[in-house]
Design an enzyme around this catalytic site. Structure first.
Site, PDB file in Angstrom:
ATOM      1  N   LYS A 127       0.860  -1.182   0.000  1.00  0.00           N
ATOM      2  CA  LYS A 127       0.000   0.000   0.000  1.00  0.00           C
ATOM      3  C   LYS A 127       0.891   1.225   0.000  1.00  0.00           C
ATOM      4  O   LYS A 127       2.043   1.145   0.436  1.00  0.00           O
ATOM      5  CB  LYS A 127      -0.884   0.025   1.256  1.00  0.00           C
ATOM      6  N   ASP A 167      -6.872   4.319  -4.395  1.00  0.00           N
ATOM      7  CA  ASP A 167      -7.584   4.102  -3.127  1.00  0.00           C
ATOM      8  C   ASP A 167      -8.249   5.458  -2.864  1.00  0.00           C
ATOM      9  O   ASP A 167      -8.391   6.260  -3.801  1.00  0.00           O
ATOM     10  CB  ASP A 167      -6.598   3.688  -2.021  1.00  0.00           C
TER      11      ASP A 167
HETATM   12  N1  GLU Z   1      -7.223   0.111  -2.892  1.00  0.00           N
HETATM   13  C1  GLU Z   1      -7.979  -1.064  -3.236  1.00  0.00           C
HETATM   14  C2  GLU Z   1      -8.041  -2.001  -2.060  1.00  0.00           C
HETATM   15  O1  GLU Z   1      -8.121  -1.556  -0.949  1.00  0.00           O
HETATM   16  C3  GLU Z   1      -7.516  -1.701  -4.539  1.00  0.00           C
HETATM   17  C4  GLU Z   1      -6.079  -2.055  -4.638  1.00  0.00           C
HETATM   18  C5  GLU Z   1      -5.652  -2.523  -6.027  1.00  0.00           C
HETATM   19  O2  GLU Z   1      -6.476  -2.628  -6.919  1.00  0.00           O
HETATM   20  O3  GLU Z   1      -4.446  -2.784  -6.171  1.00  0.00           O
HETATM   21  O4  GLU Z   1      -8.052  -3.196  -2.183  1.00  0.00           O
END
Ligand code: GLU
Length: 446
Positions: A127, A167
């Site tokens: 992340k 996100d």
């Molecule tokens: N931010 C999204 C999550 O919390 C998607 C992450 C992504 O697609 O890599 O899963």
């Protein structure tokens, strides 16, 4: 209660990561499920998998200097926490929000490891983000920030290394500026390095809708397991961003009716069912407030500063942000007749909230299972980019629905196997841990 076998691991995480309260919370929730796993599979203790899984493989923190429209220099802090790559390249979104600090990114990265494992796709967990607030910023300012952010981050990325996505605060506009700068500084049109791209430049159909759609599919699977369905159910959804919007749309497709949603200014109660196209226009196109939605739709109530969980409903889908559904809110939901909660956001329910819901017999699905549709569709986007192909909306949505049904079955069956039927928290944590833990053992001490 945390098992005495895993308590020391939790204490060590809290000691080694001072002040990162959301990270502690996310770790605690997983560790609380792992006592029976350690009892059944002693090899995980021998290989110190729990200690290793709680320590990110790599953490990058960097300065992001940029110039605003008045010509003034601004400094933000950027992050990328590459948590675990046992199952595939690091994968997970970027969050731009003023509250972002290392503890936020670590909690999200930790959750992502297990979520990504549950999808069954070849993706590790990561992340990232920044304490930048895109709200109230012009397009030129957002572009300047994104270009500076990527000018540092690009060296850590790659389609086989680390693949970000969006996100909160990072949508298709931000992704475009980020991808454009990556392309420029690397001189590579490396589509698979970023997901959630615009559909004109390598993005997959359904990726925009996927997190919200997936959450609605998951809730429907939970209901099916009880011999019910979303058909005829009243729902309350918190938030009105990307996840909320498409969760509402899919609940409606599946026959339910979403009667309330929220933003930081308050709540709208729309008994006829929230009008998704008007909501999209107000929130996504005009970047406006829910108040504006209420003004344009007769018969809708806007409760300034109201609490969405006070609206009586059958089903609640928290789709806004972490720790938005507290013990107090859980009590209000139970009093209002709610029997099912599925998390569209990451860790939106506080530990107290989860405990109260479970004690009241409310079926509860944690985000790492119920909101995995977003990242799963990101993995489908990576597949399409790798094969230079693009799939139709219907085919991709079918794949998403199958993946969500698969995650549901895995959590459900794992909970049964470990003697805690219908406990989706235990089922998701254990099943995710087993997939990552087994791969880590197989890959040796890396
Ligand atoms: N931010 C999204 C999550 O919390 C998607 C992450 C992504 O697609 O890599 O899963």
């Amino acid at each position: 209660m945390i098992d005495e076998r895993v308590e020391p691991f939790y204490d060590e995480v809290a000691r080694r990561n001072p002040g990162e309260v959301e990270f502690h919370q996310a770790v605690r929730e997983v560790l609380e499920s792992l006592g029976p796993v350690l009892a059944k599979y002693p090899e995980f203790a021998r290989h110190k998998i729990i200690e290793r899984i709680c320590e990110p493989e790599r953490q990058v923190i960097f300065r992001v200097p940029w110039r605003d429209d008045r010509g003034e220099v601004q400094i933000n802090r950027g992050f990328r926490v590459e948590f675990n790559s046992a199952l595939g390249p690091y994968k997970g979104g970027l969050r731009f929000h003023p509250s972002v600090y290392l503890g936020t990114v670590k909690f999200l990265g930790f959750e992502q490891v297990f979520k990504n494992a549950l999808t069954g796709m070849p993706i590790g967990g990561a992340k990232g983000g920044a304490d930048f607030d895109p709200k109230g910023r012009s397009d030129t300012e957002v572009m300047a920030f994104c270009q500076s952010f990527m000018t540092e981050l690009f060296r850590h990325l790659g389609e086989y290394t680390d693949v970000p996505a969006g996100d909160a605060g990072v949508g298709v506009r931000e992704s475009g500026y980020l991808f454009g700068q990556y392309k420029r500084v690397t001189n590579r049109y490396e589509s698979g390095v970023l997901t959630g791209k615009g559909t004109d430049w390598g993005g997959a159909l359904v990726r925009t809708e996927a997190t919200g759609y997936g959450t609605a599919f998951f809730a429907n699977e939970m209901l099916k397991a009880q011999g019910r369905s979303l058909d005829g159910m009243t729902c309350v959804v918190s938030g009105s961003g990307n996840v909320a919007l498409y969760a509402i749309e899919k609940v409606h497709h599946l026959g339910g009716r979403v009667i309330a949603c929220s933003d930081s200014g308050g709540v709208v109660v729309d008994e006829k069912g929230v009008d998704v196209s008007l909501l999209t226009q107000v929130k996504e196109v005009e970047r406006g407030r829910l108040r504006d939605y209420a003004e344009r739709r007769p018969g809708v109530r806007h409760l300034e500063g109201g609490n969405v969980w006070d609206v009586p409903c059958d089903i609640a889908l928290p789709c806004a942000t972490q720790n938005e559904l507290t013990g107090r809110d859980a009590r209000a939901l139970v009093a209002g007749g709610c029997t099912l909660v599925a998390e569209g956001a990451n860790m939106p329910t506080t530990p107290d909230g989860i405990r109260l819901l479970r004690e009241a017999g409310v079926a509860f699905a944690p985000g790492k299972a119920a909101n995995a549709g977003g990242v799963a569709t990101s993995a489908l986007e990576m597949q399409q980019n790798a094969s230079r192909d693009s799939w139709t909306f219907d085919y991709t949505e079918e794949r998403l629905a199958d993946i969500m049904a698969g995650i549901h079955a895995l959590c459900y069956e794992t909970a049964e196997e470990f003697g805690v039927p219908s406990d989706y928290v235990m089922g998701a944590n254990i099943a995710g841990f087993l997939r990552v833990g087994r791969a880590m053992v197989a890959l040796g001490l890396v």
